[in-house]
Write an enzyme that holds these catalytic residues in place. Structure first.
Site, short mmCIF file in Angstrom:
data_model
loop_
_atom_site.label_atom_id
_atom_site.label_comp_id
_atom_site.label_asym_id
_atom_site.label_seq_id
_atom_site.Cartn_x
_atom_site.Cartn_y
_atom_site.Cartn_z
N GLY A 290 -5.65 -2.69 -0.75
CA GLY A 290 -4.45 -2.94 -1.58
C GLY A 290 -4.45 -4.20 -2.33
O GLY A 290 -3.26 -4.29 -3.06
N LYS B 244 -7.73 6.50 9.34
CA LYS B 244 -7.90 5.07 9.46
C LYS B 244 -8.41 4.68 10.82
O LYS B 244 -9.00 3.65 10.79
CB LYS B 244 -6.52 4.08 9.36
CG LYS B 244 -5.79 4.80 7.98
CD LYS B 244 -6.63 4.37 6.73
CE LYS B 244 -6.05 4.65 5.32
NZ LYS B 244 -4.65 3.76 5.09
N GLU C 154 -0.13 -10.61 3.20
CA GLU C 154 -0.03 -9.62 4.28
C GLU C 154 -0.38 -10.47 5.70
O GLU C 154 0.34 -10.44 6.78
CB GLU C 154 -0.82 -8.52 4.11
CG GLU C 154 -0.54 -7.45 3.37
CD GLU C 154 -1.42 -6.31 3.14
OE1 GLU C 154 -2.65 -6.73 3.40
OE2 GLU C 154 -0.93 -5.18 2.67
N GLY D 276 0.95 -1.16 -0.05
CA GLY D 276 -0.03 -0.12 -0.08
C GLY D 276 0.81 1.21 -0.01
O GLY D 276 2.10 1.27 0.08
N SER D 277 0.21 2.45 0.01
CA SER D 277 0.82 3.44 -0.13
C SER D 277 1.73 4.18 1.02
O SER D 277 2.92 4.40 1.11
CB SER D 277 0.10 4.82 -0.68
OG SER D 277 -0.93 4.90 0.50
N THR D 278 1.27 3.86 2.26
CA THR D 278 1.97 4.03 3.52
C THR D 278 3.06 3.15 3.79
O THR D 278 4.29 3.34 3.93
CB THR D 278 1.13 3.85 4.58
OG1 THR D 278 -0.25 4.64 4.52
CG2 THR D 278 1.85 4.36 6.05
#
Ligand code: DER
Length: 226
Positions: A100, A124, A106, A29-31
């Site tokens: 994602g 979040k 994960e 994911g982006s983070t």
């Protein structure tokens, strides 16, 4: 913008928790991409780690940044996994993950880790799971129509995740994803997760319950750790 700054603060703090010699799980994911970039910077400065990625996309980014990557044939245990989340429930730290597209790897990586550190921006945090996002559920493509019907019969409004060109989204594991709307009153996440796992055709779901060691929230003025 403020959210990107918050994500970056969380990501930098999370990456700083990695100690020399650790075996680390890298999220998706982006983070998590920001975490991986920071890990790459620390590796360039001499940090010695071995890492396993939770998606082909994260694996590619980590390799580009010369992070030493390994696999479960060589590492049976990870000291720490850093990942993102779609929702973090206040109090329980239960998670919704998977938007994602990487929930299966994960969850496998998280389960192989001593600690799971989740890095998020403040959006979040939720009181009720499912209040912002649907729950991603990974299903076998064969007979997915019957699996979706079974999920609907359990009471979950369910829709197959599609790509922009109108085809079913396909995960790294070559499965489909069904988005299930969680009931907002009286939903028992533990019982619901078990019900989903017990549904024929379901591979895994995005409820990560009792797995979170810490959550770092990036805020404009700094970070908060739960
Ligand atoms: O799929 C996931 O669980 C990822 O962690 C992802 O959804 C987190 O999203 P973001 O870091 O891009 O907001």
């Amino acid at each position: 913008n403020a959210t990107d700054a918050a994500k970056r603060r969380a990501a930098v703090w999370a990456a700083a928790q990695i100690e020399d010699g650790m075996a680390v799980g890298l999220g998706s994911g982006s983070t998590s991409a920001l975490v991986i970039e920071e890990v790459g910077r620390r590796v360039a400065e001499g940090l010695r780690i071995k890492a396993i990625a939770t998606s082909e996309a994260s694996q590619k980014l980590a390799l580009e940044l010369k992070i030493p990557m390994s696999d479960f044939a060589h590492l049976t245990h990870l000291d720490l996994t850093i990942d993102g989340a779609d929702e973090v429930q206040e109090g329980t730290l239960y998670l919704i993950k998977g938007h994602g597209g990487a929930l299966l790897r994960e969850k496998i990586v998280a389960m192989a880790s001593g600690r799971l550190l989740i890095a998020v921006d403040p959006r979040k945090l939720v009181k009720t799971l499912g209040s912002v996002f649907t729950l991603p559920v990974e299903v076998v493509p064969f007979g997915f129509e019957t699996t979706v019907k079974r999920l609907r019969d359990l009471g979950f409004e369910s829709e197959l995740r599609m790509t922009d060109d109108g085809k079913p989204y396909v995960t790294d594991g070559q499965h489909y994803i069904v988005h299930c709307k969680l009931p907002q009153v009286g939903f028992d996440a533990v019982a619901g997760g078990e019900e989903l796992k017990g549904t024929v055709g379901v591979v895994e779901h995005g409820l990560f319950l009792g797995m979170t060691s810490k959550v770092v929230i990036g805020r404009p003025e700094g970070i908060e750790v739960l």
